[in-house]
Design a protein around this motif. Structure first.
Motif, PDB file in Angstrom:
ATOM      1  N   ALA A 162       0.756  -1.370   0.121  1.00 49.87           N
ATOM      2  CA  ALA A 162      -0.036   0.102  -0.001  1.00 49.87           C
ATOM      3  C   ALA A 162       0.953   1.139   0.033  1.00 49.87           C
ATOM      4  N   SER A 163       0.304   2.463  -0.423  1.00 56.24           N
ATOM      5  CA  SER A 163       0.887   3.547  -0.355  1.00 56.24           C
ATOM      6  C   SER A 163       1.196   3.910   1.095  1.00 56.24           C
ATOM      7  N   ALA A 216       9.321 -13.589   4.959  1.00 54.69           N
ATOM      8  CA  ALA A 216       9.908 -12.429   4.704  1.00 54.69           C
ATOM      9  C   ALA A 216       9.707 -11.278   5.539  1.00 54.69           C
ATOM     10  N   PRO A 217       8.644 -11.118   6.259  1.00 54.64           N
ATOM     11  CA  PRO A 217       8.544  -9.896   7.367  1.00 54.64           C
ATOM     12  C   PRO A 217       9.580 -10.279   8.437  1.00 54.64           C
ATOM     13  N   LEU A 218       9.738 -11.513   8.977  1.00 54.92           N
ATOM     14  CA  LEU A 218      10.731 -11.529  10.044  1.00 54.92           C
ATOM     15  C   LEU A 218      12.105 -11.247   9.551  1.00 54.92           C
ATOM     16  N   ILE A 219      12.501 -11.539   8.074  1.00 58.89           N
ATOM     17  CA  ILE A 219      13.660 -11.247   7.578  1.00 58.89           C
ATOM     18  C   ILE A 219      13.931  -9.709   7.669  1.00 58.89           C
ATOM     19  N   GLU A 241       5.994  -3.838  11.263  1.00 57.21           N
ATOM     20  CA  GLU A 241       6.164  -3.038  12.453  1.00 57.21           C
ATOM     21  C   GLU A 241       4.825  -1.896  12.654  1.00 57.21           C
ATOM     22  N   LYS A 242       4.832  -1.198  11.220  1.00 58.60           N
ATOM     23  CA  LYS A 242       4.127   0.184  11.381  1.00 58.60           C
ATOM     24  C   LYS A 242       2.638  -0.531  11.675  1.00 58.60           C
ATOM     25  N   LEU A 243       2.093  -1.650  11.127  1.00 56.96           N
ATOM     26  CA  LEU A 243       0.839  -2.111  11.191  1.00 56.96           C
ATOM     27  C   LEU A 243       0.379  -2.345  12.837  1.00 56.96           C
ATOM     28  N   VAL A 244       1.526  -2.674  13.585  1.00 58.47           N
ATOM     29  CA  VAL A 244       1.113  -3.145  14.949  1.00 58.47           C
ATOM     30  C   VAL A 244       1.621  -2.168  15.985  1.00 58.47           C
TER      31      VAL A 244
END
Length: 498
Positions: free
Chosen positions: A24-25, A237-240, A262-265
């Protein structure tokens, strides 16, 4: 400072998401410190790994899946011997001792799938390998039926992890255009377990005690567990990306570096993240229509398969009067059908996917995987008819085994297409989505064999298989058409449940 992993995008531009796809933007101020994978190639991006590296992690899961599936069926020829030694008095309890393993694989993935999307694939693989090893070995030391059933249940909890980890890892490292080939090659070894299990079990029972069924598979599991530690690398990938961002924050002293996840949570507690993640498979099953369709079709297919597996040995011993060890050899037809189906299905899926992509001017959709399900359901029906009526009229074993091979070939193509569809429909949460469908699959695999004796007694093999085949046909074709017509809308509607 290592700035290779930092991408600054315009405020209206798209940024690369957690799996290396467009996300997303984001606002320009956030983009300046957003940690993503480099384009077009990044050695840290699992999708951009070398083929050798991809096949290494895939092969670890493939070998693990082989042992887990083999253990699910290896008991079939040993059930009479186990019943006699442990004083199991009725057929229901005997089947329960085998099927409770599959019941456990329904619930373990509900936890392991979401946890792999928090802590990564590697820790979950190693932990569940050890858990499975302990309890599978314990089955061999059981001197009471209650202990055997309990240990078998606990072993199944650990065994179920490989089903959701496989979907997650295959989605992590392979592009959608490679989905058919990667699934076909991954399944090549595990599918052997369906046939190898009863064959090995039959010869073990004939040559020694049934306890070596569990001890031998535990020795194999111990070897694989030790080998997997240095070979299997983290693929999520998110963990990497999180580890990259953490390293950049440490090296630069600037705490503004972050990932999309990280931004999402941001602002959420660790307990909230854990609770939200663990509830994801149930949310998907309750509210995501794509997952509901896939779960029902997969459950039906898996249940019928294990109904056949649980009663196949008995057909040859009671109706054709073969020995236990010889009856196990007929499971080779199950294996042959599934292996052929995996390879044909993989080729057809990728071929159809490429043609539909070209027709859509390069746009890819998960729905491009599913057209092959319609002819596959017809193949499944044909196989069930050949098997059922061949057994009913006591035709040559060639007709019966050929029918079973055709049946499992069709089923495998259908299941493979469904798995590919869910992986691409929920790329970042493929493990949780797989856990949702695994619940149905395992419950059906547990329940269907329980009514197999009564069904065959009441209807005979011919009409019983005819009914099963028509159920497959009348459920698969309408569901496939619905996915092709409305799948994209249903996926968009279900995104809020992730």
């Amino acid at each position: 400072m290592n700035t290779d992993s930092i991408k600054a995008q315009s405020a209206k531009g798209k940024v690369e998401g957690p799996n290396g796809t467009d996300g997303a933007s984001l606002e320009q101020s956030a983009d300046l410190f957003l940690v993503t994978f480099d384009c077009p190639k990044d050695p840290d991006n699992p999708k951009d790994w070398s083929l050798a590296r991809k096949w290494m992690v895939t092969s670890v899961l493939s070998a693990t899946g082989f042992n887990r599936i083999m253990v699910s069926t290896i008991m079939a020829p040993a059930l009479p011997a186990i019943a006699a030694e442990l004083h199991i008095s009725n057929e229901f309890e005997s089947v329960m001792a085998m099927s409770v393993y599959l019941l456990a694989t329904a619930f373990g993935p509900l936890v392991f799938g979401p946890l792999s999307e928090i802590y990564g694939r590697a820790p979950l693989l190693h932990a569940t390998n050890l858990w499975f090893l302990i309890w599978n070995a314990a089955c061999g030391f059981a001197h009471q039926k209650s202990l055997l059933i309990t240990a078998r249940l606990l072993a199944g909890l650990g065994a179920g992890a490989v089903y959701v980890l496989a979907s997650g890892v295959l989605g992590d490292v392979w592009y959608p255009e490679q989905r058919g080939r990667s699934l076909g090659m991954y399944l090549l070894i595990p599918l052997l377990g369906v046939a190898v299990g009863p064959i090995i079990g039959g010869f073990i029972v004939a040559g020694t005690t049934w306890r070596w069924i569990f001890w031998s598979t535990s020795i194999f599991q111990a070897i694989m567990t030790l080998a997997s530690v240095p070979i299997f690398q983290e693929t999520y990938a998110p963990l990497i990306l999180f580890r990259k961002a953490r390293r950049l924050r440490t090296q630069s002293g600037d705490h503004r570096y972050h990932t999309t996840n990280e931004k999402l949570v941001e602002g959420r507690s660790a307990f909230w993240v854990l609770r939200w993640s663990l509830s994801r498979p149930i949310r998907l099953l309750l509210f995501h229509h794509i997952i509901q369709i896939q779960a029902c079709l997969s459950g039906l297919s898996y249940g019928i398969l294990y109904l056949v597996l649980s009663s196949y040995s008995d057909l040859w011993t009671s109706t054709y009067h073969e020995s236990v060890s010889t009856s196990g050899l007929h499971y080779i037809s199950v294996c042959v059908g599934e292996v052929i189906g995996a390879q044909i299905g993989g080729f057809l899926m990728d071929h159809i996917f490429a043609r539909l992509k070209a027709r859509a001017n390069g746009i890819t959709k998960p729905e491009h995987h599913v057209p092959v399900m319609i002819p596959a359901s017809l193949v499944t029906l044909l196989g069930l008819l050949l098997y059922g009526w061949g057994a009913q009229r006591r035709r040559s074993w060639l007709m019966v085994d050929f029918g079973v091979a055709i049946f499992t070939c069709g089923q495998q193509i259908t299941g493979q297409a469904l798995q590919a569809y869910v992986i691409d429909a929920t790329p970042e949460y493929a493990s949780s989505a797989s856990a949702s469908s695994q619940l149905f699959r395992s419950l059906c695999a547990f329940g269907f064999p329980l009514f197999a004796p009564a069904m065959h007694s009441a209807l005979g093999y011919g009409w019983a298989n005819t009914v099963l085949g028509l159920v497959v046909l009348t459920s698969t074709i309408p569901a496939t058409i619905a996915i092709l017509l409305y799948g994209d809308k249903l996926r968009v509607k279900g995104e809020g449940r992730l």
